[in-house]
Design an enzyme around this catalytic site. Structure first.
Site, mmCIF file in Angstrom:
data_model
loop_
_atom_site.group_PDB
_atom_site.id
_atom_site.type_symbol
_atom_site.label_atom_id
_atom_site.label_comp_id
_atom_site.label_asym_id
_atom_site.label_seq_id
_atom_site.Cartn_x
_atom_site.Cartn_y
_atom_site.Cartn_z
ATOM 1 N N HIS A 166 -0.932 4.892 7.209
ATOM 2 C CA HIS A 166 -0.321 5.443 6.000
ATOM 3 C C HIS A 166 -0.057 6.946 6.120
ATOM 4 O O HIS A 166 -0.862 7.674 6.697
ATOM 5 C CB HIS A 166 -1.245 5.204 4.798
ATOM 6 C CG HIS A 166 -1.562 3.756 4.581
ATOM 7 N ND1 HIS A 166 -2.737 3.182 5.023
ATOM 8 C CD2 HIS A 166 -0.845 2.765 3.989
ATOM 9 C CE1 HIS A 166 -2.746 1.898 4.692
ATOM 10 N NE2 HIS A 166 -1.605 1.621 4.071
ATOM 11 N N ASP A 177 -4.079 8.102 7.574
ATOM 12 C CA ASP A 177 -4.869 7.204 8.416
ATOM 13 C C ASP A 177 -3.907 6.545 9.408
ATOM 14 O O ASP A 177 -2.737 6.922 9.477
ATOM 15 C CB ASP A 177 -5.671 6.191 7.587
ATOM 16 C CG ASP A 177 -4.804 5.217 6.789
ATOM 17 O OD1 ASP A 177 -3.614 5.060 7.105
ATOM 18 O OD2 ASP A 177 -5.330 4.607 5.826
ATOM 19 N N SER A 228 0.802 -1.229 0.000
ATOM 20 C CA SER A 228 0.000 0.000 0.000
ATOM 21 C C SER A 228 0.828 1.269 0.000
ATOM 22 O O SER A 228 0.323 2.346 -0.302
ATOM 23 C CB SER A 228 -0.941 0.022 1.211
ATOM 24 O OG SER A 228 -0.208 -0.056 2.422
#
Length: 349
Positions: free
Chosen positions: A327, A324, A34
């Site tokens: 991340h 978040d 990610s």
């Protein structure tokens, strides 16, 4: 906003620097998780997605793309710094084709890792599948440009590899199977072996300029700090120590592979120190918040837990290191990309 303008100017100056010395990087090709997935998970049957607001609210047009951030990722900024497109398109997005991918393509999948058991956890692309898609891409590139031009792009492109955090935080430390099979150090060497094979496979397929990503101070992610309530949400030093040890092993691997594989230019992109410095001294970088993220409460939210219905998301993500609970924000990604480019960018020219 002054910090956003300042660092956009800095990135522009960095771009001009690379162009001034005639950088000839034809493409940026991305593998990983990610930290660099620009939207491939949108096309998978997985709960690990971010193709909804407020993700992407500071991206071009304010639209969610599947990037786990409020805006762009480090790979996007690196592509732009080499004079290529400001974003790297995801391979699985049907709205793109080989004409878009000729100058850059992303095979990364959020939630994946070196270990196949990591990708199984959330039904995302395993590393071997990313390689299979890359092989398809090579054939498409040859069909589109011819063998000679395609081979030139394959050899001169920069390959970015960024993964490993999920192997520890979403696999080893939460699933008993791997802990029964390996000590932490044994698991590190297990992953190093997979990384070695991965780089070697890419080398055999024609890649010569590779950046192998290190681990961040993963014990300082807001999600992990939330579990450390007994110690006032301090960073989990055990996890940070594991990240440092793993990065040292990666550095040794980089040296070994550069010796073993002729014409290979492999570098370690280690974000650990710059991120830890931001977390420990946020005000020095223009941040107000280092231990909590922008999205909603900023303690546990990730993916569908960070959605547009939650009324608590911050108004200015540039004040936060994390978007978040797992991340970074776009501004953090920009800073990390700029730092890494300063470290190794000229080695590929």
């Amino acid at each position: 906003m002054i910090y956003k303008a300042t660092f956009r100017l800095f990135l522009a100056n960095l771009l001009l620097y690379f162009l001034s010395i005639k950088a000839e990087i034809p493409a940026v090709i991305v593998f990983g998780d990610s930290s660099v997935d620009t939207g491939n998970n949108n096309e998978l049957s997985t709960i690990l997605k971010s193709n909804f607001q407020p993700y992407g609210r500071d991206f071009f047009g304010g639209r969610p793309t599947g990037r786990f951030s409020n805006g762009r990722l480090p790979s996007d900024f690196i592509s732009e710094a080499f004079g290529l497109k400001p974003t790297v398109p995801p391979y699985l997005n049907p709205n793109y084709n080989i004409t878009d991918f000729a100058t850059g393509v992303c095979f990364a999948s959020a939630g994946t890792g070196y270990d196949n058991a990591t990708s199984d956890t959330l039904s995302v692309l395993p590393l071997w599948k990313e390689i299979e898609y890359y092989k398809q891409y090579q054939q498409q590139l040859r069909d589109y440009l011819g063998d000679e031009k395609a081979n030139e792009i394959i050899q001169e492109a920069i390959y970015l590899l960024s993964m490993g955090t999920n192997d520890f935080l979403e696999n080893y430390y939460v699933r008993p199977r791997r802990q029964l099979e390996f000590s932490v150090e044994e698991y590190q060497y297990f992953l190093i072996g997979i990384a070695r094979d991965f780089v070697t496979d890419l080398y055999k397929l024609g890649a010569r300029k590779l950046s192998l990503g290190g681990l961040p101070p993963m014990g300082c992610l807001p999600l992990e700090r939330t579990t450390n309530i007994m110690f006032q949400r301090q960073c989990i030093e055990e996890y940070n120590q594991v990240a440092q040890e793993f990065n040292m092993k990666l550095e040794i691997l980089v040296g070994q592979l550069n010796e073993e594989l002729k014409e290979l230019q492999l570098v370690l992109s280690n974000p650990y120190n710059i991120l830890l410095e931001m977390i420990q001294k946020p005000f020095s970088f223009g941040f107000d918040h280092a231990d909590v993220a922008c999205c909603a409460t900023g303690y546990v939210e990730m993916g569908y837990m960070c959605d547009q219905l939650n009324p608590f998301t911050c108004t200015d993500a540039d004040k936060y290191i994390f978007w978040d609970a797992f991340h970074p924000t776009e501004r953090t990604n920009n800073l990390v990309a700029t730092h890494l480019m300063q470290k190794w960018g000229t080695k590929f020219l």
